[in-house]
Scaffold this motif. Structure first.
Motif, PDB file in Angstrom:
ATOM      1  N   GLN A 306       0.812  -1.260   0.118  1.00  0.00           N
ATOM      2  CA  GLN A 306      -0.092   0.069  -0.002  1.00  0.00           C
ATOM      3  C   GLN A 306       0.946   1.304   0.037  1.00  0.00           C
ATOM      4  OE1 GLN A 306      -3.459   2.336   2.431  1.00  0.00           O
ATOM      5  NE2 GLN A 306      -2.051   0.723   3.653  1.00  0.00           N
ATOM      6  N   ILE A 307       0.574   2.401  -0.968  1.00  0.00           N
ATOM      7  CA  ILE A 307       1.481   3.310  -0.918  1.00  0.00           C
ATOM      8  C   ILE A 307       0.841   4.487  -0.200  1.00  0.00           C
ATOM      9  CG2 ILE A 307       2.359   4.977  -2.577  1.00  0.00           C
ATOM     10  CD1 ILE A 307       3.273   2.148  -3.061  1.00  0.00           C
ATOM     11  N   ILE A 308       1.390   5.100   0.643  1.00  0.00           N
ATOM     12  CA  ILE A 308       1.170   6.288   1.611  1.00  0.00           C
ATOM     13  C   ILE A 308       2.036   7.415   1.432  1.00  0.00           C
ATOM     14  CG2 ILE A 308      -0.270   4.701   3.229  1.00  0.00           C
ATOM     15  CD1 ILE A 308       2.339   4.769   5.145  1.00  0.00           C
ATOM     16  N   ALA A 309       2.219   7.702   0.344  1.00  0.00           N
ATOM     17  CA  ALA A 309       3.318   8.797   0.077  1.00  0.00           C
ATOM     18  C   ALA A 309       2.744  10.233  -0.320  1.00  0.00           C
ATOM     19  CB  ALA A 309       4.190   8.137  -1.253  1.00  0.00           C
ATOM     20  N   ARG A 310       1.556  10.398  -0.286  1.00  0.00           N
ATOM     21  CA  ARG A 310       0.896  11.853  -0.487  1.00  0.00           C
ATOM     22  C   ARG A 310       1.506  12.686   0.647  1.00  0.00           C
ATOM     23  NH1 ARG A 310      -3.292   8.767  -1.588  1.00  0.00           N
ATOM     24  NH2 ARG A 310      -4.372   9.289   0.569  1.00  0.00           N
ATOM     25  N   ASP A 311       2.036  13.903  -0.012  1.00  0.00           N
ATOM     26  CA  ASP A 311       2.742  14.854   1.014  1.00  0.00           C
ATOM     27  C   ASP A 311       2.157  16.178   0.597  1.00  0.00           C
ATOM     28  OD1 ASP A 311       4.035  16.742   2.422  1.00  0.00           O
ATOM     29  OD2 ASP A 311       5.876  15.943   2.134  1.00  0.00           O
ATOM     30  N   GLU A 312       1.270  16.769   1.428  1.00  0.00           N
ATOM     31  CA  GLU A 312       0.586  17.788   1.077  1.00  0.00           C
ATOM     32  C   GLU A 312       0.612  19.074   2.175  1.00  0.00           C
ATOM     33  OE1 GLU A 312      -3.436  17.100  -0.187  1.00  0.00           O
ATOM     34  OE2 GLU A 312      -3.100  15.754  -1.570  1.00  0.00           O
ATOM     35  N   GLY A 313       1.740  19.007   3.009  1.00  0.00           N
ATOM     36  CA  GLY A 313       2.176  19.808   3.888  1.00  0.00           C
ATOM     37  C   GLY A 313       1.155  19.791   4.980  1.00  0.00           C
ATOM     38  N   GLY A 314       0.484  18.542   5.514  1.00  0.00           N
ATOM     39  CA  GLY A 314      -0.358  18.371   6.851  1.00  0.00           C
ATOM     40  C   GLY A 314      -1.653  18.918   6.412  1.00  0.00           C
ATOM     41  N   GLN A 315      -1.979  19.325   5.121  1.00  0.00           N
ATOM     42  CA  GLN A 315      -3.386  19.761   4.860  1.00  0.00           C
ATOM     43  C   GLN A 315      -4.150  18.675   3.749  1.00  0.00           C
ATOM     44  OE1 GLN A 315      -2.148  23.460   3.451  1.00  0.00           O
ATOM     45  NE2 GLN A 315      -2.168  24.576   5.329  1.00  0.00           N
ATOM     46  N   GLY A 316      -5.179  19.000   3.234  1.00  0.00           N
ATOM     47  CA  GLY A 316      -5.647  18.378   2.021  1.00  0.00           C
ATOM     48  C   GLY A 316      -5.809  16.763   2.437  1.00  0.00           C
ATOM     49  N   GLN A 317      -5.214  16.162   1.566  1.00  0.00           N
ATOM     50  CA  GLN A 317      -5.596  14.577   1.703  1.00  0.00           C
ATOM     51  C   GLN A 317      -4.041  14.054   2.028  1.00  0.00           C
ATOM     52  OE1 GLN A 317      -7.771  13.845  -1.813  1.00  0.00           O
ATOM     53  NE2 GLN A 317      -9.732  13.886  -0.898  1.00  0.00           N
ATOM     54  N   ASP A 318      -3.408  14.618   2.809  1.00  0.00           N
ATOM     55  CA  ASP A 318      -1.986  14.337   3.031  1.00  0.00           C
ATOM     56  C   ASP A 318      -2.190  12.814   3.720  1.00  0.00           C
ATOM     57  OD1 ASP A 318       0.640  14.070   3.926  1.00  0.00           O
ATOM     58  OD2 ASP A 318       0.766  16.315   4.288  1.00  0.00           O
ATOM     59  N   ASP A 319      -0.994  11.965   3.244  1.00  0.00           N
ATOM     60  CA  ASP A 319      -0.876  10.782   4.042  1.00  0.00           C
ATOM     61  C   ASP A 319      -0.153  10.823   5.451  1.00  0.00           C
ATOM     62  OD1 ASP A 319      -2.480   9.066   2.553  1.00  0.00           O
ATOM     63  OD2 ASP A 319      -0.489   8.742   0.900  1.00  0.00           O
ATOM     64  N   LEU A 320      -0.052  11.928   5.853  1.00  0.00           N
ATOM     65  CA  LEU A 320       0.818  12.337   7.142  1.00  0.00           C
ATOM     66  C   LEU A 320       0.299  11.271   8.501  1.00  0.00           C
ATOM     67  CD1 LEU A 320       2.494  14.025   9.114  1.00  0.00           C
ATOM     68  CD2 LEU A 320       0.224  15.653   9.347  1.00  0.00           C
ATOM     69  N   MET A 321      -1.228  11.162   8.435  1.00  0.00           N
ATOM     70  CA  MET A 321      -1.512  10.374   9.410  1.00  0.00           C
ATOM     71  C   MET A 321      -1.615   9.080   9.256  1.00  0.00           C
ATOM     72  SD  MET A 321      -5.272  12.446  10.328  1.00  0.00           S
ATOM     73  CE  MET A 321      -5.981  12.146   8.979  1.00  0.00           C
ATOM     74  N   LEU A 322      -1.584   8.500   7.979  1.00  0.00           N
ATOM     75  CA  LEU A 322      -1.350   6.952   7.691  1.00  0.00           C
ATOM     76  C   LEU A 322       0.211   6.643   8.074  1.00  0.00           C
ATOM     77  CD1 LEU A 322      -3.402   6.189   4.545  1.00  0.00           C
ATOM     78  CD2 LEU A 322      -3.432   4.807   6.549  1.00  0.00           C
ATOM     79  N   ARG A 323       0.975   7.529   7.771  1.00  0.00           N
ATOM     80  CA  ARG A 323       2.332   7.329   7.890  1.00  0.00           C
ATOM     81  C   ARG A 323       2.566   7.461   9.704  1.00  0.00           C
ATOM     82  NH1 ARG A 323       2.900  10.552   3.364  1.00  0.00           N
ATOM     83  NH2 ARG A 323       3.290  12.453   4.571  1.00  0.00           N
TER      84      ARG A 323
END
Length: 343
Positions: A306-323
């Protein structure tokens, strides 16, 4: 662009390790046992709301980490919990009852820290008491983490017609505030919903909002590893997941209202809860479908990563929380999420 050769499907993605998760975390029996022993058996777990055991002598059965627990209201108004005939540690915050099987776990306050901060205004008035008005339990044929990801993965908004219609366009993506707290807890603020955009809903009465919220606010707090508290202005939902095995999960959902409110307000809250979150609402059945679809892919090994690579600066639909979720998972299991069986 040429397709990826089939022989390459087992190769890890060309990404840093924190940006992908192995499908083995959803299906491996040894991984699941470590989750029971090192994660679920160690953390504080949401058991019930205090309104579910309102009077001395009232009790409620709870299942956690493949064990049966009994939550009881004592004669002195305190709440205790028993497992295997022995008392286990019990603590409350904001009327939420938590238990832990680990006698040496840190205190509940230390475990939660500031993770419920976005609900401080909701729960802050001691004159307002909450109670459970809705409860349902169902079994999802998927790994327990797949259900938790339906909250932690914001990109899955695209799957829900009602979210695409009411939520994704109600406020700028840049207004979203994704927070990561110690011990794997998360929070999502800055979400709004415009119910006028969905024909079956319409505008909501501003006077019916919970304290500190507008009717259009939406706030989520996923508590690691298995509980989520969600508000949508006029109603609150608490979800908790209980794994039965690597491929089956019990999901319990509670709806909270204000104790002593008028019959009209209670009917309104029940309607708003069920519109989104009831067993026949517009979100929960679709989330179950998504979790079971992931199970078909990861559970039998067809999907490897599973890819959890989205980085939107802690906004939008960032994968920060999955990471952050899988970092906490890795820290507790001792297994790297990108390669849990080959460390």
């Amino acid at each position: 662009m040429p397709s990826r050769p089939f022989r390459d499907r087992d190769r890890p993605p060309n990404l840093s390790a924190e940006n992908y998760v192995s499908g083995q975390v959803y299906r491996d029996a040894a991984v699941f046992q470590d989750e029971l022993d090192r994660v679920l058996g160690k953390v504080w777990h949401f058991a019930c709301h205090e309104s579910e055991v309102p009077e001395p002598g009232d009790r409620r059965s709870v299942h956690h980490a493949l064990r049966s627990l009994t939550v009881m209201r004592g004669a002195d108004r305190g709440i205790t919990c028993m497992a295997d005939g022995r008392p286990i540690r019990t603590a409350t915050r904001h009327g939420l009852v938590f238990v832990t099987l680990d006698d040496h776990a840190v205190s509940l306050d230390a475990f939660l820290g500031d993770s419920l901060q976005i609900f401080d205004q909701v729960f802050g008035d001691p004159a307002i008491e909450y109670e459970v008005f809705h409860f349902h339990r169902g079994t999802v044929n998927a790994n327990w983490k797949a259900w938790q990801e339906t909250i932690v993965d914001l990109y899955h908004e695209f799957m829900h017609v009602v979210l695409r219609t009411t939520q994704m366009t109600a406020a700028p993506m840049a207004a979203r505030d994704l927070r990561v707290y110690p011990n794997g807890h998360l929070a999502i603020g800055g979400l709004k919903a415009d119910y006028n955009n969905y024909k079956a809903y319409g505008a909501r009465d501003a006077s019916a909002a919970f304290p500190g919220l507008t009717v259009n606010d939406a706030r989520f707090t996923p508590l690691f590893p298995d509980t989520t508290i969600i508000t949508r202005g006029t109603v609150m939902r608490i979800d908790t997941v209980t794994p039965l095995d690597p491929h089956r999960t019990i999901v319990e959902s509670r709806g909270l209202g204000i104790r002593g409110e008028s019959a009209a307000d209670r009917r309104m809250r029940i309607r708003h809860h069920n519109d989104y979150w009831g067993p026949f609402g517009r979100n929960v059945p679709e989330d179950a479908f998504a979790a079971e679809a992931c199970e078909k892919a990861f559970g039998n090994g067809a999907a490897r990563y599973q890819i959890i690579a989205r980085d939107e600066g802690g906004q939008g639909q960032d994968d920060l929380m999955l990471r952050a979720y899988y970092k906490a998972w890795s820290d507790m299991t001792g297994r790297p999420a990108h390669s849990p069986c080959n460390s």
